[in-house]
Design an enzyme around this catalytic site. Structure first.
Site, PDB file in Angstrom:
ATOM      1  N   TYR A 101     -11.812  11.776  -4.135  1.00 61.78           N
ATOM      2  CA  TYR A 101     -11.063  11.479  -5.361  1.00 61.78           C
ATOM      3  C   TYR A 101     -10.645  12.755  -6.079  1.00 61.78           C
ATOM      4  CZ  TYR A 101      -9.900   9.244  -9.825  1.00 61.78           C
ATOM      5  OH  TYR A 101      -9.245   8.811 -10.956  1.00 61.78           O
ATOM      6  N   ASP A 128       0.859  -1.174   0.000  1.00 57.17           N
ATOM      7  CA  ASP A 128       0.000   0.000   0.000  1.00 57.17           C
ATOM      8  C   ASP A 128       0.903   1.233   0.000  1.00 57.17           C
ATOM      9  OD1 ASP A 128      -1.652   2.170   0.718  1.00 57.17           O
ATOM     10  OD2 ASP A 128      -3.008   0.877   1.842  1.00 57.17           O
TER      11      ASP A 128
END
Length: 323
Positions: A148, A61
């Site tokens: 986003y 990640d």
């Protein structure tokens, strides 16, 4: 002596765009380090590459630091479909912001060139049409899509500040709607939604009146644009729009998908989601002039290939298809 292969890091390398990029880079002779946490990516996307000695995969990640040695970095890691990025909006923002800081820090340490996969969502619900790179956008900073949209906007800020402060070699691509094989079914994107619904003869869901527009770029064209941008001189930075300027309404797209699938689906209209853009069309003059790039795959041809992919996928999963 044999020349050393270029070693390239692709974050999000097992995702839709990332897997196609890995394929292209390995085909060109590079070694690829694919980094993915497999939230939306899958090893199956890498297909035949899994046996290649030119491919290395790390489950990681990017919100955590990564210590590797590479020549170039393509930073594609971030869920790009609303269903996935809204499922964990805090993590989405962290991926864009913390992830960019970690990848920029890596690039700074090893003096690697780095490309950021930004998005047309930085323009929000635009007041100018088509959108060119000088437009600053119209984005709601507190809406359900903000994780986003604003995450990607902040990532662009970080990239340009690292260039100004640390003289880092950066590239920023603003990617417009892209489609093709390896999209996930039921991911909330309009092309995959329409195709899956058409192949199963379900009603095709259109939000709003269907007159809102998008411009769809086939994945092969997009990957070609990203690679061309990375291979430019340090003076070419961006941000640069990459997408297909051919604009289509959602009603027209639905009709085309029904035609190509031979579906019996009807159209079902639902309320428009919050902050959904009314129109989206890239001005790609910068890419044409600088990269000598423009999309070459017509929408009908690209949809045929994408439909064939979904038909195979659904047969493998035991789902029905219209043709």
């Amino acid at each position: 002596m044999l020349a050393r292969r270029k070693r390239i890091l692709v974050t999000g390398g097992a995702g839709f765009l990332g897997s196609h990029l890995c394929e292209q880079l390995i085909g060109a002779g590079s070694e690829v380090l694919c980094v993915d946490n497999f939230y939306t990516g899958a090893k199956e996307n890498l297909g035949a590459l899994l046996g290649s000695p030119q491919l290395e995969i790390i489950r990681h990640d990017i919100t955590f630091p990564l210590y590797v040695e590479v020549d170039e970095i393509f930073n594609l890691a971030c869920p790009a479909s609303p269903i996935y990025y809204q499922h964990d909006p805090v993590q989405t923002t962290k991926t864009s912001v913390h992830g960019s800081i970690n990848m920029l820090g890596l690039a700074k340490r090893i003096r690697a060139k780095i490309l950021q996969a930004s998005t047309s969502e930085v323009y929000g619900d635009p007041e100018t049409h088509p959108q060119d790179e000088t437009y600053w956008g119209r984005v709601n900073p507190i809406g359900p899509r903000s994780c986003y949209d604003e995450g990607k906007r902040c990532a662009e800020t970080l990239f340009f500040d690292y260039r100004r402060q640390h003289n880092l070699s950066i590239k920023v691509a603003r990617i417009f709607n892209t489609y093709g094989p390896r999209m996930r079914p039921y991911d909330g994107r309009v092309v995959s939604n329409f195709i899956v619904q058409a192949l199963t003869n379900q009603p095709i869901t259109i939000y709003g009146d269907g007159k809102q527009t998008r411009s769809f770029c086939y994945v092969d064209d997009m990957i070609d644009g990203l690679v061309r941008l990375m291979n430019t001189s340090d003076g070419v930075v961006g941000p640069m729009n990459l997408g297909n300027p051919a604009e289509i309404t959602m009603v027209e797209l639905a009709a085309l998908v029904i035609e190509l699938t031979g579906s019996r689906s009807e159209i079902n209209f639902k309320p428009l989601p919050i902050d959904d853009p009314r129109q989206r069309q890239p001005n790609i003059k910068m890419a044409r002039d600088t990269l000598r790039w423009a999309p070459t795959v017509p929408l009908r041809d690209g949809l045929d290939k994408t439909i064939a992919f979904f038909e195979t996928l659904m047969i493998a999963r035991g789902a029905g298809a219209a043709r």
